[in-house]
Write a protein that holds these residues in place. Structure first.
Motif, PDB file in Angstrom:
ATOM      1  N   LEU A  24     104.547   3.546 -61.127  1.00 44.57           N
ATOM      2  CA  LEU A  24     104.003   4.858 -60.785  1.00 44.57           C
ATOM      3  C   LEU A  24     102.482   4.794 -60.881  1.00 44.57           C
ATOM      4  N   THR A  25     101.833   4.465 -59.788  1.00 42.62           N
ATOM      5  CA  THR A  25     100.385   4.277 -59.723  1.00 42.62           C
ATOM      6  C   THR A  25      99.750   5.391 -58.893  1.00 42.62           C
ATOM      7  N   PRO A  26      98.420   5.507 -58.901  1.00 41.49           N
ATOM      8  CA  PRO A  26      97.777   6.536 -58.058  1.00 41.49           C
ATOM      9  C   PRO A  26      98.175   6.460 -56.593  1.00 41.49           C
ATOM     10  N   SER A  27      98.349   5.253 -56.051  1.00 36.11           N
ATOM     11  CA  SER A  27      98.735   5.130 -54.647  1.00 36.11           C
ATOM     12  C   SER A  27     100.126   5.688 -54.395  1.00 36.11           C
ATOM     13  N   ALA A  60      87.933   1.197 -56.465  1.00 37.24           N
ATOM     14  CA  ALA A  60      87.541   1.856 -55.213  1.00 37.24           C
ATOM     15  C   ALA A  60      88.769   2.188 -54.371  1.00 37.24           C
ATOM     16  N   GLN A  61      89.768   1.287 -54.388  1.00 42.66           N
ATOM     17  CA  GLN A  61      90.986   1.546 -53.623  1.00 42.66           C
ATOM     18  C   GLN A  61      91.703   2.776 -54.152  1.00 42.66           C
ATOM     19  N   PRO A  92      98.811  -2.847 -53.120  1.00 42.95           N
ATOM     20  CA  PRO A  92      99.860  -3.880 -53.084  1.00 42.95           C
ATOM     21  C   PRO A  92     100.914  -3.553 -52.040  1.00 42.95           C
ATOM     22  N   GLU A  93     101.339  -4.568 -51.294  1.00 41.19           N
ATOM     23  CA  GLU A  93     102.318  -4.353 -50.230  1.00 41.19           C
ATOM     24  C   GLU A  93     103.668  -3.908 -50.769  1.00 41.19           C
ATOM     25  N   THR A  94     103.945  -4.205 -52.035  1.00 42.07           N
ATOM     26  CA  THR A  94     105.231  -3.829 -52.635  1.00 42.07           C
ATOM     27  C   THR A  94     105.203  -2.419 -53.207  1.00 42.07           C
ATOM     28  N   SER A  95     104.077  -1.719 -53.085  1.00 43.36           N
ATOM     29  CA  SER A  95     103.968  -0.382 -53.656  1.00 43.36           C
ATOM     30  C   SER A  95     104.861   0.602 -52.916  1.00 43.36           C
ATOM     31  N   ASP A  96     105.280   1.645 -53.657  1.00 40.01           N
ATOM     32  CA  ASP A  96     106.082   2.709 -53.042  1.00 40.01           C
ATOM     33  C   ASP A  96     105.203   3.764 -52.389  1.00 40.01           C
ATOM     34  N   GLY A  97     103.907   3.542 -52.359  1.00 39.58           N
ATOM     35  CA  GLY A  97     102.989   4.497 -51.758  1.00 39.58           C
ATOM     36  C   GLY A  97     103.013   4.401 -50.247  1.00 39.58           C
ATOM     37  N   PRO A  98     101.996   4.976 -49.560  1.00 37.68           N
ATOM     38  CA  PRO A  98     101.935   4.898 -48.095  1.00 37.68           C
ATOM     39  C   PRO A  98     102.025   3.461 -47.608  1.00 37.68           C
ATOM     40  N   ALA A  99     102.688   3.264 -46.478  1.00 37.33           N
ATOM     41  CA  ALA A  99     102.966   1.917 -45.978  1.00 37.33           C
ATOM     42  C   ALA A  99     101.688   1.133 -45.714  1.00 37.33           C
ATOM     43  N   VAL A 100     101.723  -0.141 -46.074  1.00 38.14           N
ATOM     44  CA  VAL A 100     100.602  -1.047 -45.846  1.00 38.14           C
ATOM     45  C   VAL A 100     100.911  -1.916 -44.633  1.00 38.14           C
ATOM     46  N   ILE A 101      99.991  -1.960 -43.678  1.00 38.61           N
ATOM     47  CA  ILE A 101     100.133  -2.805 -42.485  1.00 38.61           C
ATOM     48  C   ILE A 101      99.140  -3.962 -42.622  1.00 38.61           C
ATOM     49  N   THR A 102      99.638  -5.166 -42.555  1.00 36.89           N
ATOM     50  CA  THR A 102      98.766  -6.331 -42.702  1.00 36.89           C
ATOM     51  C   THR A 102      98.111  -6.679 -41.370  1.00 36.89           C
ATOM     52  N   GLY A 103      96.996  -7.422 -41.460  1.00 34.33           N
ATOM     53  CA  GLY A 103      96.327  -7.908 -40.262  1.00 34.33           C
ATOM     54  C   GLY A 103      95.546  -6.859 -39.502  1.00 34.33           C
ATOM     55  N   MET A 104      95.145  -5.778 -40.168  1.00 30.42           N
ATOM     56  CA  MET A 104      94.393  -4.728 -39.483  1.00 30.42           C
ATOM     57  C   MET A 104      93.014  -5.244 -39.085  1.00 30.42           C
ATOM     58  N   PRO A 105      92.478  -4.807 -37.944  1.00 30.53           N
ATOM     59  CA  PRO A 105      91.200  -5.340 -37.454  1.00 30.53           C
ATOM     60  C   PRO A 105      89.992  -4.871 -38.249  1.00 30.53           C
ATOM     61  N   PHE A 106      90.122  -3.760 -38.983  1.00 31.78           N
ATOM     62  CA  PHE A 106      88.994  -3.211 -39.728  1.00 31.78           C
ATOM     63  C   PHE A 106      89.335  -3.093 -41.205  1.00 31.78           C
TER      64      PHE A 106
END
Length: 253
Positions: free
Chosen positions: A47-50, A134-135, A210-224
């Motif tokens: 249970l993290t801020p994300s 910062a994240q 972290p990609e394993t987080s239950d927070g908003p989905a993380v998409i890898t390889g983003m251009p920015f």
């Protein structure tokens, strides 16, 4: 300043914005409180801020509906004609409207984000919910910026379509369906996904999570990176509003 006051009065003279703000806050904070309350002691480290922001899209959709209605109801009841008669150049009136609606949406976004984090911390005080990196700051306090820019986009769609049902359906179909379905296209799906506006806007919030987080989905390889993603999302929203403003000036009210 007079135009801003007029737009503020027009926005809050009906019940729909109030209901939208209440619903957006209740949905987001309520779902987070349920999630926190049902988190077992052995899972507290997850249970993290994300994670407290996993439901922010629910409130986002509601505030986009509010922003759309702020425009389309004026066309429906022809009050937009009085506005354009009072401001023949039209652009200042449109800028005032999008400023008021965007600020309201941004404030509600901050309230829902901070409220979600605060309620989770109150329910589970032993969870690692300190905001240090910062994240984590972006994950909580950056939500308001996404709400604000999304409201700008919703106002633009409302100006282009000018009908409540049509504009809202377009936004919901795109946000909830197309951005999830387009990445499934063979070969080019992944490349398309990395340039979809709401996916890129979401990256501003989740980059570094972290990609394993239950927070908003993380998409890898983003251009920015996170701030580049915010600039790209802002450019799309503002660009669409510029197009909508041009059309509003060319067409009869």
């Amino acid at each position: 300043m007079t135009l801003l006051t007029v737009e503020r009065i027009k926005l809050f003279s009906t019940r729909s914005p109030w209901w939208c703000m209440i619903l957006a806050t209740a949905l987001t904070v309520g779902l987070t409180s349920v999630f926190a309350a049902t988190t077992k002691s052995r899972d507290l480290n997850d249970l993290t801020p994300s994670v407290t922001q996993f439901a922010y899209n629910f409130g986002l959709v509601v505030m986009m509906v509010m922003a759309t209605l702020a425009v389309t109801t004026e066309y429906r009841f022809s009050t937009i004609r009085s506005t354009f008669l009072a401001v023949p150049r039209r652009t200042p009136a449109l800028l005032a409207k999008v400023t008021v609606v965007g600020l309201v949406a941004g404030i509600v976004g901050e309230i829902t984000a901070v409220g979600s984090w605060a309620v989770a911390k109150a329910i589970k005080p032993d969870a690692p919910l300190a905001i240090d990196t910062a994240q984590e700051y972006r994950n909580v306090f950056g939500v308001g910026l996404i709400y604000l820019l999304s409201a700008v986009l919703a106002v633009a769609v409302g100006l282009i379509v000018r009908q409540s049902a049509g504009a809202i359906v377009i936004e919901l179909v795109y946000l909830l369906l197309l951005e999830n379905l387009l990445p499934s296209i063979p070969t080019i799906g992944d490349n398309i996904q990395h340039w979809l506006p709401f996916t890129v806007g979401n990256n501003f919030i989740v980059a570094g999570q972290p990609e394993t987080s239950d927070g908003p989905a993380v998409i890898t390889g983003m251009p920015f990176g996170p701030w580049g993603s915010l600039v790209y999302f802002a450019a799309v929203c503002v660009g669409l509003f510029v197009v909508a403003g041009f059309l509003a000036k060319r067409r009869d009210a």
